[in-house]
Design a protein around this motif. Sequence first.
Motif, PDB file in Angstrom:
ATOM      1  N   LYS A   2      65.840  48.754  95.372  1.00 44.34           N
ATOM      2  CA  LYS A   2      66.554  48.901  94.104  1.00 44.34           C
ATOM      3  C   LYS A   2      65.905  48.011  93.053  1.00 44.34           C
ATOM      4  O   LYS A   2      65.545  46.877  93.326  1.00 44.34           O
ATOM      5  N   ASP A  93      68.309  44.203  82.407  1.00 45.95           N
ATOM      6  CA  ASP A  93      69.528  44.586  83.111  1.00 45.95           C
ATOM      7  C   ASP A  93      70.460  43.381  83.242  1.00 45.95           C
ATOM      8  O   ASP A  93      71.677  43.511  83.132  1.00 45.95           O
ATOM      9  N   GLN A 225      70.121  49.107  88.499  1.00 49.32           N
ATOM     10  CA  GLN A 225      70.209  50.041  87.379  1.00 49.32           C
ATOM     11  C   GLN A 225      70.068  51.479  87.882  1.00 49.32           C
ATOM     12  O   GLN A 225      69.367  51.751  88.859  1.00 49.32           O
ATOM     13  N   THR A 226      70.763  52.410  87.228  1.00 51.35           N
ATOM     14  CA  THR A 226      70.601  53.837  87.534  1.00 51.35           C
ATOM     15  C   THR A 226      69.845  54.499  86.388  1.00 51.35           C
ATOM     16  O   THR A 226      70.058  54.154  85.216  1.00 51.35           O
ATOM     17  N   TYR A 227      68.981  55.428  86.735  1.00 51.68           N
ATOM     18  CA  TYR A 227      68.141  56.070  85.732  1.00 51.68           C
ATOM     19  C   TYR A 227      68.290  57.590  85.820  1.00 51.68           C
ATOM     20  O   TYR A 227      68.498  58.136  86.910  1.00 51.68           O
TER      21      TYR A 227
END
Length: 244
Positions: A2, A93, A225-227
């Motif tokens: 991650k 982030d 973080q999500t992308y």
Amino acid sequence: MKNLVVGILAHVDAGKTTLCESLLYVSGKIAKLGRVDKQNAYLDTELLEKERGITIFSKQAVFSMNDKKITLLDTPGHVDFSAEMERTLQVLDYAILVISAADGVQEHTKTLWKLLDFYQIPRFLFINKMDQQGADKDKIMKILQSQLEERCVDFSFQDSSFYEEISLCDEALMEEFLLTNLIQQDKIQAAILQQKIYPCYFGSALKIQGVEEFIQGFSDYTFPQTYPQKFGAKIFKITRDEQG
């Protein structure tokens, strides 16, 4: 693995680059611990930085922290180079704010806090130089809570009083604590991400005291973080190598 992009910020001389060095060393990224005063710090590569003993240009290093890949951005602490520091904020982030136990909350520290508020960046605090004579954790916590944010919480000891103090930061956390006498880790992670809690850790970056505990805590309490599927990028800086 991650991914997280993390910026490290501080008033000049708080020990920010020294903490970077310790993080890289403890994580196994570098085999030998460099020092600013010996002009061999991993991230202070420019001649002017070595001569003056301060960070002037933001630099990055990548290292692993348990199941997370961290891109660490070391930023200038001197107020004259604030523009270089502020450019990094749009891509972070999380932030690590380093505060000297000897100097406490200085005016530039308050400016950094306001900038992190403006860019809505969740943050962890590392109170450095706790090995110096007169460093008092309780006194420092009161200063942080009165001058920065009352929801600064000491994360170095996690007992029943720790959960009670966390519960005071948010109504939902209070309800969970009253029902179970505990607060689940994912709830604490979410509260930090939403800037309802500001975790504080203590140590000495130069002597690598408290650094492993900080790494573990940072790993435990951060969300990756999500992308989106579609490619996108934010560019905060362009540099040239020696070949141009």
